[in-house]
Design a protein around this motif. Structure first.
Motif: not given
Length: 386
Positions: A23, A98, A204-206, A223, A225-228
């Motif tokens: 992250t 978040i 995958g979490d927001t 929304e 995600t940590h990945r995006s």
């Protein structure tokens, strides 16, 4: 699927990238370990090192947990570009909550909608916007207000001068002593443990609820995600050909906007780069003075920012040649603006495109290669377009 644009990629840009399974708060800790003494932020000349920033994020995240913020809770931020914004954003993510960035120009009605829609029960706010938060609180689920003064990370002399001459006049001096929901940020940090309890956040979490501009109705939360947000920061680094521990990024774009969030804050953290934080991008004298003094290598912006520099009286007397690359977004980039800015800085200014839902950049012209004026360029690595 045929991807003809791959043939136009510059040599340093592969068709697909290798992304860390980490992250952004983990990547901040990594940059702090690699470049502990490098300036993470410069704000009115005052520097915070990566070691200091990471420690402040730890303490702030621990403070949120102590306050009762749990994994998945929403925490809003209503602060202009400053170290406090960076600390709050990364602390929210590190605590497992978040982040809900709010436009500092919001009026109470707009802020109330966003707080209610997101379900944010806590907010970090600049002291001059505290009255707006209080006006919005009646219709929102707010329980905790962490108030910060813009001067808290000024250099000592400037802080003194600001206190004596500007603080009251500009609305930054507010009395929160009778508000049980409010606490000033220095006290909040002083009362917090040094480190937060570990939180297992999945990629995958927001991570962020980023509200769109609302051009077709009321703003809606995208929304992310940590990945995006991590992936887009890495893509920005590669497209720009940023070198770890060597870059300085001009952070004049609002960090509360998706474009500034990624290109002026998250990408620098991944790079171990220095952010030159500009609280008021309309103060062009301050902008050019910061470029001259701190020599940023990249300056992500919007066309109006480049127009303002092009038209600034006496700009020819400033050495702006440190700027190597700029990606312009948010609106079409007029060719005359592009050419004039490149003449002044000798850097590369190219147009790109993105949207809040994609964290946000999806396209860009090659920074150093073929630049097709009037286009938004090529899809970035691992991005398909039709």
């Amino acid at each position: 699927m045929d991807r003809p644009w791959l043939r136009k990629y510059e040599p340093h840009v592969p068709a697909s990238l290798a992304y860390p399974e980490k992250t952004l708060p983990q990547l901040l800790a990594q940059s702090a370990a690699r470049f502990p003494d490098r300036a993470a932020t410069i704000f009115f000349g005052a520097r915070l090192s990566y070691r200091q920033l990471d420690a402040l994020v730890d303490r702030c995240a621990a403070g949120l947990q102590r306050m009762g913020v749990r994994q998945g809770d929403r925490v809003a931020i209503m602060i202009p570009n400053s170290p406090q914004y960076v600390i709050a954003y990364y602390a929210i993510l590190r605590s497992g909550a978040i982040a809900v960035p709010c436009n500092p120009l919001y009026v109470a009605r707009e802020l109330e909608h966003q707080l209610r829609d997101s379900g944010a029960r806590s907010i970090f706010v600049l002291s001059r916007f505290y009255p707006v938060v209080k006006a919005a609180q009646a219709g929102a689920p707010l329980e905790h207000i962490i108030v910060t003064n813009i001067k808290e990370y000024f250099p000592p002399l400037l802080r003194l001068l600001f206190t004596l001459a500007k603080e009251k006049k500009e609305g930054d001096r507010v009395d929160t002593s009778r508000d049980p929901a409010a606490i000033c940020m220095p006290r909040f940090l002083a009362q917090a443990p040094a480190r937060p309890a570990p939180v297992e956040a999945s990629l995958g979490d927001t991570a962020v609820l980023l509200y769109t501009g609302g051009t077709t109705g009321v703003p809606k939360g995208a929304e992310l995600t940590h990945r995006s947000i991590m992936v887009n920061a890495v893509q920005t680094k590669v497209w720009f050909n940023g070198q770890d521990g060597e870059e300085t990024i001009m952070a004049a774009l609002p960090l509360s906007h998706s474009y500034g969030m990624t290109t002026a804050m998250n990408c620098p953290v991944v790079l171990g780069a220095t952010m030159v934080l500009i609280a008021n991008p309309r103060d062009i004298k301050d902008v050019v003075e910061n470029i001259r003094r701190h020599k940023p290598t990249a300056y992500p912006g919007v066309p109006t920012m480049y127009v303002a520099i092009n038209n600034y009286p006496g700009v020819a007397g400033y050495d702006l040649s440190s700027i190597r690359a700029c990606i312009s977004g948010g609106a079409a980039l007029p060719v005359e603006v592009q050419k004039r800015f490149q003449e002044i800085t000798h850097g590369h200014l190219v147009e790109g495109y993105g949207l809040s839902e994609t964290s946000p950049v999806t396209h860009g012209n090659p920074v150093y290669g073929e630049n097709r004026i009037g286009t938004i360029g090529l899809p970035w690595p691992d991005t398909d377009a039709r």
